[in-house]
Design a protein around this motif. Structure first.
Motif, PDB file in Angstrom:
ATOM      1  N   ASN A   2     -36.945  13.611 -45.352  1.00 34.61           N
ATOM      2  CA  ASN A   2     -35.681  13.391 -44.656  1.00 34.61           C
ATOM      3  C   ASN A   2     -34.798  14.615 -44.779  1.00 34.61           C
ATOM      4  O   ASN A   2     -34.433  15.030 -45.865  1.00 34.61           O
ATOM      5  CB  ASN A   2     -34.944  12.185 -45.244  1.00 34.61           C
ATOM      6  N   THR A   7     -32.255  11.610 -38.201  1.00 33.92           N
ATOM      7  CA  THR A   7     -31.536  10.336 -38.105  1.00 33.92           C
ATOM      8  C   THR A   7     -32.467   9.146 -38.224  1.00 33.92           C
ATOM      9  O   THR A   7     -32.043   8.070 -38.614  1.00 33.92           O
ATOM     10  CB  THR A   7     -30.753  10.245 -36.781  1.00 33.92           C
ATOM     11  N   LEU A  10     -32.589   8.375 -41.903  1.00 39.93           N
ATOM     12  CA  LEU A  10     -31.284   7.855 -42.317  1.00 39.93           C
ATOM     13  C   LEU A  10     -31.133   6.404 -41.863  1.00 39.93           C
ATOM     14  O   LEU A  10     -30.726   5.545 -42.630  1.00 39.93           O
ATOM     15  CB  LEU A  10     -30.164   8.724 -41.740  1.00 39.93           C
ATOM     16  N   HIS A  11     -31.505   6.147 -40.622  1.00 40.97           N
ATOM     17  CA  HIS A  11     -31.422   4.772 -40.109  1.00 40.97           C
ATOM     18  C   HIS A  11     -32.339   3.845 -40.914  1.00 40.97           C
ATOM     19  O   HIS A  11     -31.953   2.723 -41.239  1.00 40.97           O
ATOM     20  CB  HIS A  11     -31.785   4.723 -38.629  1.00 40.97           C
ATOM     21  N   ARG A  13     -33.287   4.055 -44.019  1.00 39.45           N
ATOM     22  CA  ARG A  13     -32.695   3.753 -45.331  1.00 39.45           C
ATOM     23  C   ARG A  13     -31.536   2.782 -45.181  1.00 39.45           C
ATOM     24  O   ARG A  13     -31.375   1.867 -45.986  1.00 39.45           O
ATOM     25  CB  ARG A  13     -32.220   5.040 -46.018  1.00 39.45           C
ATOM     26  N   ARG A  14     -30.725   2.974 -44.162  1.00 40.28           N
ATOM     27  CA  ARG A  14     -29.562   2.099 -43.968  1.00 40.28           C
ATOM     28  C   ARG A  14     -29.971   0.673 -43.632  1.00 40.28           C
ATOM     29  O   ARG A  14     -29.302  -0.279 -43.992  1.00 40.28           O
ATOM     30  CB  ARG A  14     -28.667   2.643 -42.853  1.00 40.28           C
ATOM     31  N   SER A  15     -31.060   0.502 -42.909  1.00 40.63           N
ATOM     32  CA  SER A  15     -31.402  -0.834 -42.431  1.00 40.63           C
ATOM     33  C   SER A  15     -32.497  -1.523 -43.245  1.00 40.63           C
ATOM     34  O   SER A  15     -32.790  -2.687 -42.984  1.00 40.63           O
ATOM     35  CB  SER A  15     -31.836  -0.768 -40.967  1.00 40.63           C
ATOM     36  N   ASN A  18     -31.497  -4.934 -44.890  1.00 39.56           N
ATOM     37  CA  ASN A  18     -31.245  -5.926 -43.856  1.00 39.56           C
ATOM     38  C   ASN A  18     -32.537  -6.346 -43.173  1.00 39.56           C
ATOM     39  O   ASN A  18     -32.778  -7.536 -42.953  1.00 39.56           O
ATOM     40  CB  ASN A  18     -30.246  -5.367 -42.835  1.00 39.56           C
ATOM     41  N   ASP A  19     -33.378  -5.375 -42.841  1.00 36.09           N
ATOM     42  CA  ASP A  19     -34.631  -5.688 -42.156  1.00 36.09           C
ATOM     43  C   ASP A  19     -35.519  -6.587 -43.006  1.00 36.09           C
ATOM     44  O   ASP A  19     -36.061  -7.581 -42.508  1.00 36.09           O
ATOM     45  CB  ASP A  19     -35.397  -4.408 -41.816  1.00 36.09           C
ATOM     46  N   THR A 155     -16.476   2.134 -56.636  1.00 33.90           N
ATOM     47  CA  THR A 155     -17.859   2.564 -56.515  1.00 33.90           C
ATOM     48  C   THR A 155     -18.297   3.128 -57.854  1.00 33.90           C
ATOM     49  O   THR A 155     -17.603   3.973 -58.416  1.00 33.90           O
ATOM     50  CB  THR A 155     -17.983   3.676 -55.440  1.00 33.90           C
ATOM     51  N   ILE A 161     -23.666   8.239 -52.343  1.00 36.56           N
ATOM     52  CA  ILE A 161     -23.942   7.483 -51.129  1.00 36.56           C
ATOM     53  C   ILE A 161     -24.455   8.450 -50.070  1.00 36.56           C
ATOM     54  O   ILE A 161     -23.839   9.469 -49.777  1.00 36.56           O
ATOM     55  CB  ILE A 161     -22.676   6.743 -50.639  1.00 36.56           C
ATOM     56  N   GLY A 163     -25.510   9.334 -46.266  1.00 31.32           N
ATOM     57  CA  GLY A 163     -25.248   8.936 -44.888  1.00 31.32           C
ATOM     58  C   GLY A 163     -23.806   8.790 -44.683  1.00 31.32           C
ATOM     59  O   GLY A 163     -23.176   8.441 -43.846  1.00 31.32           O
TER      60      GLY A 163
END
Length: 163
Positions: A2, A7, A10-11, A13-15, A18-19, A155, A161, A163
């Motif tokens: 990465n 992106t 990055l996406h 890792r962010r999702s 949730n996924d 935090t 953090i 992203g």
């Protein structure tokens, strides 16, 4: 690998959290549906299997959802004969929710569905990887729980953090 301009990574890792949560929920819902309940109903029943005879408010706190949502779920479970409501002996305004005998076969089905979801989810993941993942997840859960209890503004200093 990465890089700052990647992106897609990055996406991902962010999702990821949730996924995984959403897909596990979808699979559990699909597996439990033939037993006449949803994942939300199973989650409430699970809380009662852990500790029966809770009030609607106690269930809402345990489940981290509103009392109206809990009430609607209780209504559906009561209509199916899986729970009953009784008046609290100390507070006549409060209702205590209890499992019925009809809930126990559903509880067994829930455990079988959970085992199947876990088998699919963790299929090719090694024991050491699972232990490390759960240790990390417990830390993350504690961090989030602490933040929610303290207003959600702090935090931990060690975390960078991305992203």
């Amino acid at each position: 690998m990465n890089s700052p301009g990647n992106t897609d990574g990055l996406h991902a890792r962010r999702s990821a959290f949730n996924d995984v949560s959403r897909m596990r929920g979808m699979l559990f819902d699909r597996l439990i549906a033939p037993h006449g309940i949803t994942m939300s109903q199973a989650w409430l029943l699970t809380q009662l299997f852990i500790q029966d005879n809770q009030t609607q408010s106690e269930l809402a706190v345990r489940m981290h959802i509103g009392t109206v949502a809990v009430g609607n779920t209780i209504n559906r479970l009561e209509a199916q004969g899986l729970v009953t409501r009784t008046t609290d002996s100390k507070d006549k305004r409060a209702k205590r929710i209890q499992l019925t005998k009809a809930a126990y076969p559903i509880g067994r089905a829930m455990r079988k569905c959970e085992k199947k979801v876990n088998k699919i989810s963790f299929g090719d993941v090694g024991a050491e990887e699972l232990e490390a993942m759960f240790a990390t997840m417990f830390k993350i859960r504690k961090n989030l729980s602490d933040a929610l209890e303290n207003g959600g503004t702090e935090t931990p200093q060690k975390i960078r953090i991305v992203g």
